[in-house]
Design an enzyme around this catalytic site. Structure first.
Site, short mmCIF file in Angstrom:
data_model
loop_
_atom_site.label_atom_id
_atom_site.label_comp_id
_atom_site.label_asym_id
_atom_site.label_seq_id
_atom_site.Cartn_x
_atom_site.Cartn_y
_atom_site.Cartn_z
N ASP A 266 -48.60 7.12 51.38
CA ASP A 266 -48.22 6.51 52.66
C ASP A 266 -48.17 4.99 52.54
OD1 ASP A 266 -51.09 6.65 52.41
OD2 ASP A 266 -51.26 6.06 54.51
N GLU B 70 -53.89 7.34 53.53
CA GLU B 70 -54.88 6.38 53.04
C GLU B 70 -54.92 5.14 53.92
OE1 GLU B 70 -56.29 2.85 50.68
OE2 GLU B 70 -54.36 3.21 51.65
#
Length: 390
Positions: free
Chosen positions: A75, A141
């Site tokens: 991400d 994350e």
């Protein structure tokens, strides 16, 4: 020095996926799984509750051998409100720099790892290895290391042997051996609304929230002046700050509601709960005062993020490999947080090391240099050689 053509081609594909944390990462994960399948490598996926995001773990080599895991998150942070010269979700190469959202943080490392798979397979075919290789890709994350826990739980449940983990966050290929933990808490203050001409009949939620925020600021100031220190860190003490606040509906109404979010970043070996306990204790004092006027008044705390700190294991195998490959490099400790804290918490030794600079992360026109990608390509080859039987 240029990176390998395969690395650049894979990075171009990875950057084309908009994997902003609020959106799905499945298109990228499915592409990676398909790419690995070309080389006979199967992938195990672990999903979020909604099945809109997934982690990926691929195991290369002899599955009975402990794996050296190369880990990265898929991400990226949003580009909203940023002014980019180059399209954020296309790769642009200019003057030796590769631009695109996630190029440094941390799709550049993932591209290097995927491009190295054929070279690993060739090495395995040419001789026995002392270790297997793991590739771990996670989701979410950037919003609190939320996804990787399910990947780690799956590894533990399947009893996958792990020798250690290298998290490829951008460190300019210098080993990071420790980082702070981070926790976010939302505080909701409920008072009583009243006309502003009758303020004694109301309980001003904003003002009571402000007193809590001031208490948090005092805790931060005390820690800066008198708290324990770790000389490796650029900010060598625990920090607290309030990052979000909202409340009220009109200037002439005593506000009934206010909420804010505060953050704690603490050093390995410390306990952030001591700060939270202090804030909660003071909240109880304030609540008793509020309820003298409004028995319905309330103050609620909600834990949003809790990423543990990380400190390396000096005698671990993964530490020895990284130190051998980074001879002459200083050992760094950083104030930002990575998934190393999650792996470390699960008993898996870690080091953080990857291409690019954290200074480029999250900025408009984020980039990683071709030279850094090339350095990572070569670094991985040297790691593989270290894992080959003599």
């Amino acid at each position: 020095m240029n990176c390998l053509p395969a690395t650049e081609a894979i990075l171009s594909r990875l950057l084309s996926f908009d994997t902003t944390s609020r959106d799905s990462n499945l298109a990228l994960i499915e592409w990676v799984a398909s790419w690995l399948e070309q080389y006979g490598v199967a992938s195990t996926l672990t999903f979020n509750d909604e099945k809109t995001k997934a982690n990926l773990f691929a195991h290369l080599g002899d599955p009975t051998l402990p794996a050296v895991v190369l880990s990265g998150h898929t991400d990226v942070v949003p580009v909203d409100g940023q002014q980019w010269r180059y399209p954020p979700f296309d790769m642009t190469v200019h003057d030796g720099l590769v631009y695109g959202r996630g190029s440094a943080d941390m799709k550049g490392f993932i591209a290097c790892v995927l491009a190295a798979v054929p070279r690993w397979q060739h090495m395995v075919a040419g001789g026995a290895m002392t270790r297997s290789l793991g590739i771990a890709l996670s989701y979410d994350e950037e919003i609190g290391c939320l996804g990787v826990g399910r990947l780690i739980d799956d590894l533990l449940a399947r009893q996958v042997p792990v020798a250690g983990c290298i998290i490829g966050e951008p460190t300019i290929m210098r080993p990071v051996i420790a980082h702070k933990g981070i926790a976010h808490y939302r505080v909701q203050v409920r008072g009583r609304a009243a006309h502003s001409s009758l303020t004694p009949q109301g309980v001003n939620a904003i003002e009571y929230a402000a007193r809590l925020v001031t208490h948090i600021r005092k805790l931060a100031d005390t820690e800066q002046s008198f708290g324990s220190r770790h000389p490796l860190y650029d900010v060598p003490f625990a920090t607290l700050q309030t990052g979000l606040i909202k409340g009220g509906s009109a200037a002439n109404i005593v506000p009934k509601d206010c909420e804010f979010v505060f953050e704690v970043r603490w050093l390995p070996g410390d306990l952030h709960e001591r700060f939270v306990a202090s804030v909660k204790d003071y909240a109880q004092v304030l609540l008793a005062e509020m309820q003298q006027i409004a028995p319905e008044a309330d103050i609620q705390f909600e834990a949003l993020v809790n990423c543990p700190p990380f400190e390396y294991s000096p005698g671990s195998e993964i530490t020895r490999h990284v130190e051998a490959l980074c001879q002459g490099c200083s050992h760094d400790a950083v104030a930002y947080t990575t998934e190393a804290g999650r792996f470390h918490e699960a008993g898996i030794p870690c080091v953080v090391c990857g291409p690019g600079s954290i200074e480029q992360a999250h900025r408009p026109d984020e980039f990683v240099s071709q030279a850094q990608l090339a350095a990572c390509d070569a670094w991985l080859d040297q790691l593989f050689l270290r894992l080959k039987q003599a």
